[in-house]
Scaffold this active site. Sequence first.
Site, PDB file in Angstrom:
ATOM      1  N   ASP A 186      12.119  -5.768   8.573  1.00 19.96           N
ATOM      2  CA  ASP A 186      13.547  -5.198   9.462  1.00 19.96           C
ATOM      3  C   ASP A 186      13.782  -6.608  10.216  1.00 19.96           C
ATOM      4  OD1 ASP A 186      15.965  -3.286   9.225  1.00 19.96           O
ATOM      5  OD2 ASP A 186      15.086  -3.161  11.814  1.00 19.96           O
ATOM      6  N   GLU A 272      15.602  -7.190   4.090  1.00 18.86           N
ATOM      7  CA  GLU A 272      17.202  -6.800   4.010  1.00 18.86           C
ATOM      8  C   GLU A 272      18.222  -7.853   3.470  1.00 18.86           C
ATOM      9  OE1 GLU A 272      18.094  -3.936   6.800  1.00 18.86           O
ATOM     10  OE2 GLU A 272      17.136  -5.907   8.070  1.00 18.86           O
ATOM     11  N   ASP A 355      12.866   0.382  13.947  1.00 16.14           N
ATOM     12  CA  ASP A 355      12.625  -0.571  13.494  1.00 16.14           C
ATOM     13  C   ASP A 355      11.894  -0.198  12.408  1.00 16.14           C
ATOM     14  OD1 ASP A 355      15.277  -1.673  14.565  1.00 16.14           O
ATOM     15  OD2 ASP A 355      14.341  -2.843  15.955  1.00 16.14           O
TER      16      ASP A 355
END
Length: 370
Positions: A186, A272, A355
């Site tokens: 992340d 991501e 996170d």
Amino acid sequence: MKVVMYKSFVVRIYPDEVQENFFTNQFGCCRFVFNTFLDAKKKAYTENMEYLSFYDCSAMLTELKKSKTWLKRVDSTGLIESLKNLENAFNRFFNQISKYPRHKNKYNPVQSYKTNNINNNIRIKDKFIRLPKVGWIRFRTHQKITGQIQSVTVKQKASGKYFISILCKNVIRHIFKSNNRSCGIDLGVSRFVTINTGKIIQFPQQNKIIQLNNKIRRLQRKLSKKEFSSKNYNKIKKKIAQTYEKIHNILDYHFYKIAQQLTEKYQVICMETLNIKGMLKNSRLSRSIQEKSWHMFTKNNRTKRAYEHGRTLIHIDQWYPSSKTCNNCQYYNDKLKLNNRTWTCPQCGNTHDRDINAAKNIQREGLKKI
């Protein structure tokens, strides 16, 4: 395990005064050829509805050299490559990939030309490389250049430094031993990288980057008060380019190390896909987001590390709600705000770090694609 591939090696070169003058002439001739035949193509189409192909332009270039004898003093392969670049630019325009080609400008901060290896006219010996019509030039690199040289692109950056990109064929890439480990990553502003294991990697040399960015602001204020293209204007402009280059080198070095650690340890890396353009619309966070260089970090993972060492890099959909989904029971918390760094799932009762929870969800979602 060893696999054959193409790879480019970017190294810095140190030309002498004569060689620098040759590069300046070569850049100018390549620009002249590109701009001349861009006008010729436009004129032929508007007046006669004809399209000049690459071979038509190549024949016209041969005739042009008879009147413009100074075109014979530079590397002819570089001029042919300019025609190829023009042809590719029109193909991209016709396929609606890019806009209509524009004239090249000598004030562009980066100047370049490409030449091909024909009959071994480009070769390396120790710390020197031989280029057509240039001769032997000293270069510096920390990596071993392997494979068969296909072409070389010479670039002069805004800082005034010269670099070459050496494209080689049959480069042997060393693939790491495969394992069953995977990770989810992340990316964030306050925490640069968060891995699903709970490990947090902070943004490299934050204070140094801030100092350099402040220096750029001061120099840009000075630049705005100078007369355009004057000596002092060009001096400050060069200092700004050198400072930007320092920032780039710091980030590239540290991103390379992070990517190396990840690819050595994990077989599958899930990341991501960020909607950076949309995120930049947030006026409060736009500067912080821009300075994090997320694209540069993902590029290091994708091209420099993951592919070279046989690892799998997976990008999940940018609209997947990784932060708002509980990694335990998949409950979707639509009330979660950006300033909520921890939250408790009302369905299963687990308390999540925002996170780390997102990294776990990214890992799970990425493994679904395999």
